[in-house]
Design a protein around this motif. Structure first.
Motif: not given
Length: 487
Positions: A120-136
């Protein structure tokens, strides 16, 4: 232990997933935050007008407006996605809000696929890294294909890795690959390539080949049929697609991708200076970070399958290859699929460092600071970039309202630079005599002007076309165009 069996093992530690009632729903929080950022910082600025490409996709199945010219490189998946909304309402804001909900849900579902693989923690961090991009964040409420390819790629790869242990994973893999192919066929091909090679190299994966090929074939069917009907076959459509893209051949396009990282939305030709170079260091560090994740994964291969790192990296490289080495222009959204896949091994490496605790506290502190700086830097860029995107789209809507006030109402026709999005906003048909969107001859255009109200848009610093030399001139305040209408 053989390579074929090493691929199949799940991570040894599943503490985040072992007690569902106690599990912190980090992934849910990330998806909700992703939607909230769009609602607060993006939709209020962009919620009332569509951009150029959005107008093309949305107009295809809009019952109230003639469809804009659909060029050879495009695929119709986005038109299918937006069709239910535009069938019910012509509100751009309603479309934006629907896409916010859909994109946040898709983010959750895509990265949830990886929860049994990474935790759970790794999947959530991965989603955060991607969703944190302004282009996303900007793409979530836009009717554009790249974000959907990105999330589809994450989900498809997750189901591919789970297919050997979960029978239903095969069908999810085929369905998601079908969806990605509908949205953007070339990207689906680049995504499927490393998956097919892996499936053929590992015997335990070979049963996924029919599902991979079946998803691709079904998703490509509308594209192939349209190629036969409009472009003289698949070869003809590929040739037209290459010409529209400026001739796809070997280009070192990494410099253009770097310069466009913080805007503009489309860098063609790409002569813009690099803005905010300090906020692009993360992009330059990606190759180094990818190499580090490979080293870490190789060190931990006894407890965590190496494929969990190598396959996302291979798929990310495959999806970025045409945009970095075959095109001569760039746009920040082009690399969203690569970023989404890279977030998975990067998050896994970061979680390993954070789990080490006090033993490596300086490294842990550096990782935390780097993640925070990255998220803050992207948040700083988002408001300004979304405001610039909204300004351009608002000019299309302003021009459309001005033309409506001049008596140009459906059925009507608009041509000239900017005609496609302006025509959609005005409820008119659009046509181009030149360029990649050429859809009408001069004679056919003049014939249509005798049957319905028409206008040609001309940039203010340019001369009117010869066929409009006797047409009436109209200023369009708040826009870069002058309009000419037949007398």
């Amino acid at each position: 232990m053989t390579a074929g069996t090493a691929v199949e093992r799940y991570p040894a530690v599943h503490a985040p997933d072992s007690h569902p009632r106690r599990r912190t729903r980090w992934l849910t929080l990330v998806a909700c935050a992703y939607a909230a950022v769009q609602l607060v910082l993006v939709v209020p600025r962009t919620g009332h007008a569509l951009g150029w490409d959005e107008s093309v996709y949305v107009s295809q199945l809009d019952p109230r407006t003639p469809a804009a010219y659909f060029s050879a490189p495009r695929s119709r998946g986005l038109s299918y996605l937006t069709a239910p909304v535009v069938a019910l309402t012509d509100s751009v804001l309603a479309l934006r809000l629907t896409l916010v909900v859909l994109s946040a849900t898709a983010l959750y579902c895509a990265y949830r696929t990886w929860r049994p693989l990474l935790g759970e923690a790794t999947a959530a961090l991965a989603a955060l890294l991607f969703a944190g991009l302004w282009s996303a964040q900007l793409a979530g409420s836009q009717a554009m294909p790249n974000l959907w390819v990105a999330l589809g790629a994450v989900a498809a790869l997750g189901w591919f890795l789970r297919a050997s242990r979960e029978p239903r994973a095969h069908w999810w893999l085929a369905a998601i690959l079908l969806g990605v192919t509908l949205v953007r066929l070339p990207d689906a091909g680049w995504l499927a390539l490393p998956l097919l090679v892996t499936a053929l190299c590992f015997r335990v994966r070979r049963h996924t080949v029919p599902f991979l090929l079946g998803g691709l074939a079904l998703g490509a069917t509308p594209w192939v049929v349209e190629a036969q009907l409009r472009f003289g076959g698949v070869t003809g459509r590929l040739h037209r697609s290459s010409a529209t893209e400026g001739g796809m051949s070997w280009h070192i396009n990494t410099g253009n991708a770097w310069r466009s990282l913080d805007g503009p939305q489309l860098c063609r030709p790409c002569h813009v200076p690099l803005t905010h170079p300090e906020l692009t260091l993360w992009w330059l560090a990606l190759p180094l970070l990818a190499a580090v994740t490979l080293l870490v994964a190789a060190h931990d291969r006894r407890t965590r399958p190496l494929t969990l790192t190598t396959l996302p990296l291979l798929c990310a490289f495959a999806l970025s290859f045409p945009y970095l080495f075959l095109l001569s222009y760039s746009a920040p959204r082009f690399l969203l699929p690569a970023y989404a896949l890279l977030s998975l091994p990067l998050a896994a490496s970061a979680v390993r460092v954070l789990a080490a605790g006090r033993r490596t506290w300086p490294v842990t502190a550096a990782v935390v600071v780097a993640i925070c700086l990255q998220l803050v830097g992207q948040a700083v860029l988002l408001p300004g970039i979304s405001a610039r995107v909204a300004l351009v789209s608002e000019r299309y809507r302003t021009a459309a309202h001005s033309l409506n006030s001049l008596g140009l109402r459906p059925p009507c026709l608009i041509t000239g630079p900017g005609a496609l999005p302006v025509a959609y906003a005005a409820g008119c048909a659009s046509a181009e005599l030149h360029g990649n969107n050429r859809s009408l001859t001069r004679g056919a255009l003049l014939d249509r002007t005798r049957l319905m109200p028409a206008a040609v848009l001309v940039l203010r610093q340019h001369q009117r076309p010869r066929y409009a030399r006797h047409w009436t001139r109209h200023r369009l305040p708040g826009t870069p165009w002058t309009a000419y209408t037949p007398r």
